[in-house]
Design a protein around this motif. Structure first.
Motif, mmCIF file in Angstrom:
data_model
loop_
_atom_site.group_PDB
_atom_site.id
_atom_site.type_symbol
_atom_site.label_atom_id
_atom_site.label_comp_id
_atom_site.label_asym_id
_atom_site.label_seq_id
_atom_site.Cartn_x
_atom_site.Cartn_y
_atom_site.Cartn_z
ATOM 1 N N HIS A 1 32.250 -18.786 62.121
ATOM 2 C CA HIS A 1 32.717 -19.292 60.833
ATOM 3 C C HIS A 1 33.916 -18.487 60.339
ATOM 4 O O HIS A 1 34.001 -17.297 60.585
ATOM 5 N N HIS A 2 34.825 -19.195 59.685
ATOM 6 C CA HIS A 2 35.935 -18.509 59.016
ATOM 7 C C HIS A 2 35.719 -18.666 57.513
ATOM 8 O O HIS A 2 35.704 -19.794 57.012
ATOM 9 N N TYR A 3 35.555 -17.571 56.843
ATOM 10 C CA TYR A 3 35.353 -17.625 55.389
ATOM 11 C C TYR A 3 36.669 -17.336 54.681
ATOM 12 O O TYR A 3 37.427 -16.457 55.081
ATOM 13 N N THR B 1 33.715 -21.748 53.852
ATOM 14 C CA THR B 1 34.168 -21.903 55.234
ATOM 15 C C THR B 1 35.232 -22.993 55.303
ATOM 16 O O THR B 1 35.408 -23.780 54.374
ATOM 17 N N THR C 1 38.176 -14.154 56.431
ATOM 18 C CA THR C 1 37.270 -13.225 57.098
ATOM 19 C C THR C 1 36.532 -14.011 58.163
ATOM 20 O O THR C 1 35.880 -15.001 57.850
ATOM 21 N N LYS C 2 36.642 -13.560 59.405
ATOM 22 C CA LYS C 2 35.929 -14.250 60.471
ATOM 23 C C LYS C 2 34.537 -13.654 60.599
ATOM 24 O O LYS C 2 34.378 -12.436 60.615
ATOM 25 N N GLN C 3 33.554 -14.498 60.668
ATOM 26 C CA GLN C 3 32.183 -14.035 60.801
ATOM 27 C C GLN C 3 31.514 -14.968 61.789
ATOM 28 O O GLN C 3 31.180 -16.106 61.453
ATOM 29 N N GLY C 4 31.346 -14.453 62.992
ATOM 30 C CA GLY C 4 30.799 -15.317 64.019
ATOM 31 C C GLY C 4 31.756 -16.469 64.249
ATOM 32 O O GLY C 4 32.953 -16.271 64.340
#
Lengths: 224, 224
Positions: free
Chosen positions: A69-71, A33, A64-67
């Motif tokens: 968080h940005h991974y 993240t 990659t956005k996940q919720g």
DNA sequence: TCCATAGTTCGATCTCAACCGAACCATGCA
DNA sequence: TGCATGGTTCGGTTGAGATCGAACTATGGA
């Protein structure tokens, strides 16, 4: 004479210590993240955000956005390859940061390189598979032989897959200055090693620690 | 987590457009003077002097004083390797500077890469030599076979030498994304090509122009 | 001895980018 | 609805380094 592609943009992106630390952290293969990468680089979250934008624009990493968080992870194996090459050169030109301590020795023995196994163990595996005739090189293409396919099937290692990433690829080791196995197969083998419980990652570093029995079982399974 | 060598120093050196241009020019394999490199980079001689000091301190290039001229060349094949890798990545990530013009096509066909032959011709040569069994790969080492040694002797190409640089080495091509032959043998073969009059360098670029007869003779001699 | 050329050193300028404080948006949870 | 958390945007500061003018050193030739 401006032949060839523009090297300096990419190099400048890697040339900042903060961004270089982020990229080195991403060499572990895990997606991290923004916050983790900021800590890794030792900068504030705002600064990290700017750096990550730059790296993304330069196509060295993907987001990659996940919720909330940005991974982030490395954009391709090519990027990992360039980073490894730079590590090799930097090590050779004496710009060493590594003081040879206990943790360092562990890294030289076995570590993850992007998503596959590097270090002594990685090189030994590669050499062993070549010597046993599981791998061969033809016209610059590294490939599994028939015997190699049979062996992988016997071990229950997945070698099929729809991805067009190369199944086998060589990757130069900065500590050993020798090749080890990368590509989809390299990744599958490392996953197999984890799944069998032969080894696991040392938290917070790139080192891979084999158990006594695990190391022996690994060598036995791949006959090296 | 500061594992591994310090990448960012080296990358920062390559990351300046001026220095990158200098390094790209040195990829031709020739040793160039400070003045020539200044022109290449498009900067004044004072600026060039500073940059060359930096590159020398970073061990990317080496200096030889000869009379009132200072000649510079790449410090090692490793440096050339990193530059090629960066070119490959830069080309792939679309940071292209090359407008595909007539000169560009010529570069893709045949050019020098540091001190050996790259481009279509270089890749074809490599593939041909592998297919003919002149080269083989064993445990990550590219080497001449017995048949290969015989062939080189028949062509009058020097393969012995006291240098501990590897005789054979692969080098990834940024235009072809395939390997071609580097190392001492790669250099000897290119020198042979010049000596036979099969091709010569196009002044001011990295392109190598084969004559009609020369190209045919080259292919015939190496059986590809 | 004098001059021309190649290169370096010094000093001053100036630009770019790295950095962070503060404010702002977005998501998840209570 | 309100709050906490993860990330981004904006603005202003700062420092490193890229640049060049001018002066200096070294070599080669007349």
């Amino acid at each position: 004479m401006k032949d060839g592609p523009d090297i300096s943009r990419v190099a400048a992106l890697i040339g900042d210590p903060g961004r270089a630390n982020m990229l080195a952290a991403l060499m572990s293969g895990k997606a991290l993240t923004a916050g983790e990468l900021a800590a890794e680089a030792g900068v504030s979250s705002q600064t990290a955000s700017a750096h990550l934008q730059g790296l993304e624009a330069g196509k060295l990493i993907v987001r990659t956005k996940q919720g909330r968080h940005h991974y982030f992870k490395l954009a391709s194996d090519d990027v990992a390859g360039v980073l490894e090459a730079l590590m090799g050169l930097a090590a050779k030109t004496g710009q060493l940061r590594t003081r040879t301590g206990p943790r360092d020795a562990e890294l030289r023995l076995a570590r993850v390189c992007y998503n596959h196994l590097a270090g002594d163990m990685g090189v030994a595996l590669f050499d062993g598979m070549m010597a046993r005739g599981f791998l061969h090189v033809k016209a610059d293409e590294l490939a599994l032989t028939a015997a190699g396919y049979k062996k992988m099937a016997a071990l229950g290692i997945e070698v099929e897959g729809k991805s067009r990433a190369p199944l086998c690829r060589e990757c130069l080791d900065w500590s050993e200055r020798r090749s080890h196995l990368a590509g989809r197969l390299g990744r599958s083998i490392l996953e197999h090693v984890y799944a069998q419980g032969w080894a696991k990652r040392v938290e917070g570093t790139r080192a891979v620690r084999f158990t006594g029995l695990g190391g022996a079982a690994f060598r036995k399974a791949f006959e090296f």
